[in-house]
Design an enzyme around this catalytic site. Sequence first.
Site, short mmCIF file in Angstrom:
data_model
loop_
_atom_site.label_atom_id
_atom_site.label_comp_id
_atom_site.label_asym_id
_atom_site.label_seq_id
_atom_site.Cartn_x
_atom_site.Cartn_y
_atom_site.Cartn_z
CG ASP A 46 -1.60 1.04 1.19
OD1 ASP A 46 -2.73 1.01 0.60
OD2 ASP A 46 -1.36 2.02 2.14
CB ILE A 47 1.67 3.94 -2.32
CG1 ILE A 47 2.12 2.94 -3.35
CG2 ILE A 47 2.38 5.19 -2.35
CD1 ILE A 47 3.39 2.86 -2.82
CG HIS A 128 3.93 16.94 -16.92
ND1 HIS A 128 3.77 18.23 -16.51
CD2 HIS A 128 2.33 16.59 -17.32
CE1 HIS A 128 2.59 18.66 -16.42
NE2 HIS A 128 1.86 17.63 -16.92
CG ASP A 140 -1.47 19.54 -15.50
OD1 ASP A 140 -0.64 18.89 -15.69
OD2 ASP A 140 -1.75 20.65 -16.40
CD GLU A 174 2.45 17.56 -20.45
OE1 GLU A 174 1.51 17.06 -20.96
OE2 GLU A 174 2.23 18.86 -19.85
CD GLU A 175 1.30 21.66 -18.45
OE1 GLU A 175 0.60 21.59 -19.60
OE2 GLU A 175 0.60 20.94 -17.63
CG HIS A 290 -3.50 23.99 -18.10
ND1 HIS A 290 -3.25 23.73 -19.56
CD2 HIS A 290 -2.82 23.01 -17.25
CE1 HIS A 290 -2.47 22.96 -19.70
NE2 HIS A 290 -2.06 22.40 -18.38
CG ASP A 305 -5.06 5.86 -0.73
OD1 ASP A 305 -4.04 5.54 -0.90
OD2 ASP A 305 -6.18 5.55 -0.03
CG ASP A 309 -2.65 2.20 -2.88
OD1 ASP A 309 -1.48 2.34 -2.53
OD2 ASP A 309 -3.81 2.04 -2.15
#
Length: 441
Positions: A46-47, A128, A140, A174-175, A290, A305, A309
Amino acid sequence: MNLSRTSRLSTSRRTVAAVALALTGLVSATAPTASAAPAAALAAPDIPLANVKAHLTQFQSIATANGGNRAHGRPGYKASVDYVKAKLDAAGFTTSVTTFTSGGATGYNLIADWPGGDPNQILMAGAHLDSVSSGPGINDNGSGSAAVLETALAVSRAQLKPTKHLRFGWWGAEELGLVGSKAYVNSLPATERSKFSGYLNFDMIGSPNPGYFVYDDDPAIEKTFKDYYAGIGVPTEIETEGDGRSDHASFKNVGIPVGGLFTGASRTKSSAQAQKWGGTAGTAFDRCYHSSCDTTANINDTALDRNSDAIAHAVWTLGSGPVVPPGDAYENTADVAVPDNGAAVTSTVTVAGRTGNAPAALKVGVDIKHTWRGDLVVDLVAPDGTAYRLKNSSSSDSADNVIATYTVDASAEAANGAWKLRVQDIAAQDTGYVDSWKLTF
Ligand code: TRP
Ligand code: ZN
Ligand code: CA
């Protein structure tokens, strides 16, 4: 050597009773079960959501301290790289920062290799790390960046020894048009590109009004994510809000299998989607896409969450290759004494993780040490109890040992389950033991 041969030849011991026992006296003693090889892949951990959110808090602080963004060419971007790199270095990753130029500014990609694994089979996960200049970019794409980071740290905590070589990447610019990931892929010679078994992309995975979207690309990767979501009972949809709008496109364009997860950007959640996922119909998955309000408040914890995982599940599952590749052997090397002129004994091999039936040419490798092998009757017993005779007794076969590989048509039997080698000694004096045996599928 057979020390008892002389005495046996002068003694008539082969009674009708002994033969009858051979046919009916199938009392079995079960030997210790050897662990079947190879072991099943370990389940992903589990993260911890709190750890992922702590990274988001740091990204927010970095943006706040650097003019409100983490954009390409701005100091908040390089500060984000430094933060992620320090965590990875401390966890034992081999990191490198490579540069490129875009719009007259230096851009940075961060690459982290987990030492070990097959260098000819690379599984890479990436996100990114840059934001747009209008905001801090927490959904983002602090979300994907933080979840990939925390998955990498979980690999280190587990000291994972995957079959494949694991690599993690954080892309710049990336943007501005997938600039960093394109630069990375272009920097790879064709021989290096051919070593990638897959690239997993995570861009926007904690949208405040989330959908659960899986990229419709490589089928094995897609299935891995869908299996995770099926396991927690959450429906998914195929990602359609702009295929090719994130860094996986750079990899896909050179023929690398790709996949990924996404919780939605500016598109509106439908009422059908709100019914199955909750949230608000008629508003965007991410109203702050954005914009300056893409802060730590712009995150749905449940989505972040689950997706964190799911990333770990994919890295653990895809990084370890098939659980049981074809051609593997399952062996029991524990010795089992075969009582002289006595009851049958068994030695068990447990087969797990396979699908379907056993092969039509199942190989049964038998190693029985015995001083008069003609005494022995040997069967393979399938998990459902069906017995396949491997060897009959023979009063004239005075040689030592049964060391042989038998081929059995086991295609009517389910592969998984407890297979037994059953051995009975049906004549007095000479004795022996099962040294080892194995099944090769
Ligand atoms: N970073 C992407 C962008 O600004 C966000 C995005 C839109 C996206 N559509 C996507 C990411 C589909 C993954 C898949 O365009
Ligand atoms: Zn993005
Ligand atoms: Ca005997």
